[in-house]
Design a protein around this motif. Structure first.
Motif, PDB file in Angstrom:
ATOM      1  N   VAL A  82      12.306  10.106 -12.222  1.00 18.71           N
ATOM      2  CA  VAL A  82      11.716   8.740 -12.165  1.00 18.71           C
ATOM      3  C   VAL A  82      10.210   8.727 -13.074  1.00 18.71           C
ATOM      4  CG1 VAL A  82      10.185   6.647 -10.687  1.00 18.71           C
ATOM      5  CG2 VAL A  82      11.984   8.946  -9.644  1.00 18.71           C
ATOM      6  N   ARG A  83       9.832   7.324 -13.935  1.00 19.03           N
ATOM      7  CA  ARG A  83       9.583   7.379 -14.943  1.00 19.03           C
ATOM      8  C   ARG A  83       8.669   5.519 -14.493  1.00 19.03           C
ATOM      9  NH1 ARG A  83      10.586   5.221 -19.704  1.00 19.03           N
ATOM     10  NH2 ARG A  83      13.403   5.694 -20.120  1.00 19.03           N
ATOM     11  N   LEU A  84       7.522   5.120 -14.472  1.00 18.97           N
ATOM     12  CA  LEU A  84       7.188   3.578 -14.810  1.00 18.97           C
ATOM     13  C   LEU A  84       8.229   3.287 -15.925  1.00 18.97           C
ATOM     14  CD1 LEU A  84       3.253   4.319 -14.093  1.00 18.97           C
ATOM     15  CD2 LEU A  84       5.253   3.702 -12.584  1.00 18.97           C
ATOM     16  N   THR A  85       7.763   2.086 -15.767  1.00 24.18           N
ATOM     17  CA  THR A  85       8.883   0.744 -17.575  1.00 24.18           C
ATOM     18  C   THR A  85       7.207   0.266 -17.129  1.00 24.18           C
ATOM     19  OG1 THR A  85       8.428  -1.379 -15.679  1.00 24.18           O
ATOM     20  CG2 THR A  85      10.417   0.039 -15.703  1.00 24.18           C
ATOM     21  N   ASP A  86       7.138  -0.355 -19.151  1.00 26.50           N
ATOM     22  CA  ASP A  86       5.265  -1.152 -18.736  1.00 26.50           C
ATOM     23  C   ASP A  86       5.323  -1.896 -18.384  1.00 26.50           C
ATOM     24  OD1 ASP A  86       5.989   0.330 -21.379  1.00 26.50           O
ATOM     25  OD2 ASP A  86       6.781  -1.166 -22.770  1.00 26.50           O
ATOM     26  N   VAL A  87       5.322  -2.723 -17.597  1.00 22.35           N
ATOM     27  CA  VAL A  87       5.357  -3.295 -16.107  1.00 22.35           C
ATOM     28  C   VAL A  87       4.354  -2.257 -15.107  1.00 22.35           C
ATOM     29  CG1 VAL A  87       6.097  -5.333 -14.360  1.00 22.35           C
ATOM     30  CG2 VAL A  87       6.857  -5.365 -17.167  1.00 22.35           C
ATOM     31  N   GLY A  88       5.030  -1.793 -14.582  1.00 21.00           N
ATOM     32  CA  GLY A  88       4.947  -0.643 -13.988  1.00 21.00           C
ATOM     33  C   GLY A  88       3.195  -0.157 -14.405  1.00 21.00           C
ATOM     34  N   ARG A  89       3.057   0.485 -15.370  1.00 20.59           N
ATOM     35  CA  ARG A  89       2.632   0.858 -16.164  1.00 20.59           C
ATOM     36  C   ARG A  89       1.185   0.124 -16.246  1.00 20.59           C
ATOM     37  NH1 ARG A  89       4.076   2.812 -20.362  1.00 20.59           N
ATOM     38  NH2 ARG A  89       5.313   4.959 -19.568  1.00 20.59           N
ATOM     39  N   ALA A  90       1.071  -0.639 -16.254  1.00 24.19           N
ATOM     40  CA  ALA A  90       0.171  -1.642 -15.934  1.00 24.19           C
ATOM     41  C   ALA A  90       0.186  -2.175 -14.870  1.00 24.19           C
ATOM     42  CB  ALA A  90       0.613  -3.356 -16.821  1.00 24.19           C
ATOM     43  N   THR A  91       1.137  -2.386 -14.046  1.00 24.06           N
ATOM     44  CA  THR A  91       0.494  -2.607 -12.536  1.00 24.06           C
ATOM     45  C   THR A  91       0.146  -1.546 -11.272  1.00 24.06           C
ATOM     46  OG1 THR A  91       2.365  -3.383 -12.730  1.00 24.06           O
ATOM     47  CG2 THR A  91       1.572  -2.703 -10.183  1.00 24.06           C
ATOM     48  N   ALA A  92       0.617   0.392 -12.598  1.00 16.33           N
ATOM     49  CA  ALA A  92      -0.460   1.148 -11.648  1.00 16.33           C
ATOM     50  C   ALA A  92      -2.375   1.182 -12.343  1.00 16.33           C
ATOM     51  CB  ALA A  92      -0.012   2.228 -12.071  1.00 16.33           C
ATOM     52  N   PRO A 106     -10.338   2.023  -5.187  1.00 19.05           N
ATOM     53  CA  PRO A 106     -11.943   1.996  -5.478  1.00 19.05           C
ATOM     54  C   PRO A 106     -12.192   1.246  -4.241  1.00 19.05           C
ATOM     55  CG  PRO A 106     -11.134   3.337  -7.351  1.00 19.05           C
ATOM     56  CD  PRO A 106      -9.759   1.918  -7.394  1.00 19.05           C
ATOM     57  N   GLU A 107     -12.411  -0.417  -5.029  1.00 11.04           N
ATOM     58  CA  GLU A 107     -12.815  -1.291  -4.792  1.00 11.04           C
ATOM     59  C   GLU A 107     -12.931  -1.629  -3.017  1.00 11.04           C
ATOM     60  OE1 GLU A 107     -12.179  -4.859  -6.880  1.00 11.04           O
ATOM     61  OE2 GLU A 107     -12.728  -3.869  -8.644  1.00 11.04           O
ATOM     62  N   VAL A 108     -11.081  -1.427  -2.995  1.00  8.93           N
ATOM     63  CA  VAL A 108     -10.446  -1.479  -1.218  1.00  8.93           C
ATOM     64  C   VAL A 108     -11.082  -0.475  -0.483  1.00  8.93           C
ATOM     65  CG1 VAL A 108      -9.075  -1.607   0.183  1.00  8.93           C
ATOM     66  CG2 VAL A 108      -9.107  -2.749  -2.163  1.00  8.93           C
ATOM     67  N   LEU A 109     -11.750   1.150  -0.609  1.00  6.92           N
ATOM     68  CA  LEU A 109     -11.890   1.487  -0.428  1.00  6.92           C
ATOM     69  C   LEU A 109     -13.747   1.665   0.323  1.00  6.92           C
ATOM     70  CD1 LEU A 109      -9.620   4.991  -1.456  1.00  6.92           C
ATOM     71  CD2 LEU A 109      -9.715   3.468   0.768  1.00  6.92           C
ATOM     72  N   ASN A 110     -14.253   1.935  -0.875  1.00  9.15           N
ATOM     73  CA  ASN A 110     -15.819   1.391  -0.914  1.00  9.15           C
ATOM     74  C   ASN A 110     -15.837   0.367  -0.034  1.00  9.15           C
ATOM     75  OD1 ASN A 110     -16.565   3.634  -2.656  1.00  9.15           O
ATOM     76  ND2 ASN A 110     -15.956   2.534  -4.567  1.00  9.15           N
ATOM     77  N   ALA A 111     -15.079  -0.866   0.068  1.00  4.97           N
ATOM     78  CA  ALA A 111     -15.556  -2.022   0.873  1.00  4.97           C
ATOM     79  C   ALA A 111     -15.354  -1.681   2.043  1.00  4.97           C
ATOM     80  CB  ALA A 111     -14.475  -3.516   0.509  1.00  4.97           C
ATOM     81  N   SER A 124       0.802  -1.381  -0.004  1.00  7.48           N
ATOM     82  CA  SER A 124      -0.204   0.507   0.331  1.00  7.48           C
ATOM     83  C   SER A 124       0.658   1.088   0.104  1.00  7.48           C
ATOM     84  CB  SER A 124      -0.952  -0.175   1.596  1.00  7.48           C
ATOM     85  OG  SER A 124      -0.086   0.077   2.330  1.00  7.48           O
ATOM     86  N   GLN A 125       2.102   0.888   0.683  1.00 10.36           N
ATOM     87  CA  GLN A 125       2.417   2.482   1.012  1.00 10.36           C
ATOM     88  C   GLN A 125       3.046   2.507  -0.336  1.00 10.36           C
ATOM     89  OE1 GLN A 125       6.324   1.416   3.767  1.00 10.36           O
ATOM     90  NE2 GLN A 125       6.881  -0.062   1.809  1.00 10.36           N
ATOM     91  N   HIS A 126       3.484   2.007  -2.219  1.00  6.73           N
ATOM     92  CA  HIS A 126       3.628   2.412  -3.255  1.00  6.73           C
ATOM     93  C   HIS A 126       2.438   3.166  -3.609  1.00  6.73           C
ATOM     94  CE1 HIS A 126       6.459  -1.310  -2.026  1.00  6.73           C
ATOM     95  NE2 HIS A 126       7.586  -0.285  -1.855  1.00  6.73           N
ATOM     96  N   VAL A 127       1.571   3.287  -3.344  1.00  8.25           N
ATOM     97  CA  VAL A 127       0.549   3.285  -4.362  1.00  8.25           C
ATOM     98  C   VAL A 127       0.095   4.461  -4.653  1.00  8.25           C
ATOM     99  CG1 VAL A 127      -1.891   3.508  -4.298  1.00  8.25           C
ATOM    100  CG2 VAL A 127      -1.540   1.095  -3.394  1.00  8.25           C
ATOM    101  N   GLY A 128       0.298   6.085  -3.860  1.00 10.94           N
ATOM    102  CA  GLY A 128       0.601   6.896  -3.998  1.00 10.94           C
ATOM    103  C   GLY A 128       1.870   7.397  -5.423  1.00 10.94           C
ATOM    104  N   ILE A 129       3.209   6.371  -5.203  1.00  8.84           N
ATOM    105  CA  ILE A 129       3.890   7.366  -6.254  1.00  8.84           C
ATOM    106  C   ILE A 129       3.605   6.493  -7.564  1.00  8.84           C
ATOM    107  CG2 ILE A 129       6.404   6.135  -7.388  1.00  8.84           C
ATOM    108  CD1 ILE A 129       7.337   5.273  -3.646  1.00  8.84           C
ATOM    109  N   ILE A 175      -3.836  -1.184 -10.043  1.00  2.55           N
ATOM    110  CA  ILE A 175      -3.784  -0.599  -8.318  1.00  2.55           C
ATOM    111  C   ILE A 175      -5.269   0.904  -8.585  1.00  2.55           C
ATOM    112  CG2 ILE A 175      -2.807   0.950  -7.301  1.00  2.55           C
ATOM    113  CD1 ILE A 175       0.289  -0.711  -7.767  1.00  2.55           C
ATOM    114  N   ARG A 176      -4.862   1.482 -10.390  1.00  2.00           N
ATOM    115  CA  ARG A 176      -6.439   2.206  -9.864  1.00  2.00           C
ATOM    116  C   ARG A 176      -7.602   1.471  -9.975  1.00  2.00           C
ATOM    117  NH1 ARG A 176      -5.859   5.923 -15.635  1.00  2.00           N
ATOM    118  NH2 ARG A 176      -5.947   3.575 -16.104  1.00  2.00           N
ATOM    119  N   GLU A 177      -7.804   0.325 -10.817  1.00  2.00           N
ATOM    120  CA  GLU A 177      -8.576  -0.877 -10.423  1.00  2.00           C
ATOM    121  C   GLU A 177      -9.421  -0.850  -9.181  1.00  2.00           C
ATOM    122  OE1 GLU A 177      -7.848  -3.314 -13.433  1.00  2.00           O
ATOM    123  OE2 GLU A 177      -8.454  -2.259 -14.750  1.00  2.00           O
TER     124      GLU A 177
END
Length: 145
Positions: A99-109, A117-122, A41-46, A112-114
């Motif tokens: 700092v920039r995302l790699t392709d894998v980082g972009r897919a992971t981010a 909201p599910e976690v917070l709404n729950a 979770s500490q990585h989400v903001g980044i 995470i963006r999906e």
């Protein structure tokens, strides 16, 4: 107005304790949801911040997310080791690190963006819209100077 005194203060009933407990629950929920992505979770903001722009300076991320520069460097180290981002020296200012995302980082981010909201709404299940708005208002009021 004084809300706490030596006589009525009990740590388990304090605002600080309840906020800390709420934070720990949110972190646990988020970490459980992120388990398959090998991030915490500490990585989400980044990751979400970098998803919104092509690149950012590590100092900007540190300031924006309220993380001290030393901790930011360690988090960036771990994300870089996972192949989720790349760091490079700024061409105009060699002291600055971009700092920039790699392709894998972009897919992971994006994943995470999906999930976020599910976690917070729950966790907010059972709140009315008015309660949610009031909770946010009060939390922002608490952190104002």
């Amino acid at each position: 107005m004084t809300f706490y005194t030596q006589d009525n203060y009990h740590p388990a009933n304090s605002v600080g304790f309840v906020l800390h407990k709420a934070h720990k629950r949110l972190v646990a929920d988020m970490d459980a949801a992120l388990k398959g992505l090998n991030v915490k979770s500490q990585h989400v903001g980044i990751l979400i911040s970098l998803l919104r722009r092509s690149q950012a300076r590590s100092t900007t991320l540190s300031r924006q997310l309220g993380v001290n520069p030393g901790l930011m460097s360690r988090m960036l180290d771990s994300l870089e080791a996972l192949g989720l981002l790349m760091r490079s020296r700024d061409r105009q200012d060699r002291r600055a690190v971009n700092v920039r995302l790699t392709d894998v980082g972009r897919a992971t981010a994006r994943r995470i963006r999906e999930l976020t909201p599910e976690v917070l709404n729950a966790r907010l299940h059972g709140f009315t819209e008015a309660e949610f708005v009031e909770l946010r208002r009060l939390l922002y009021k608490l952190i104002e100077k």
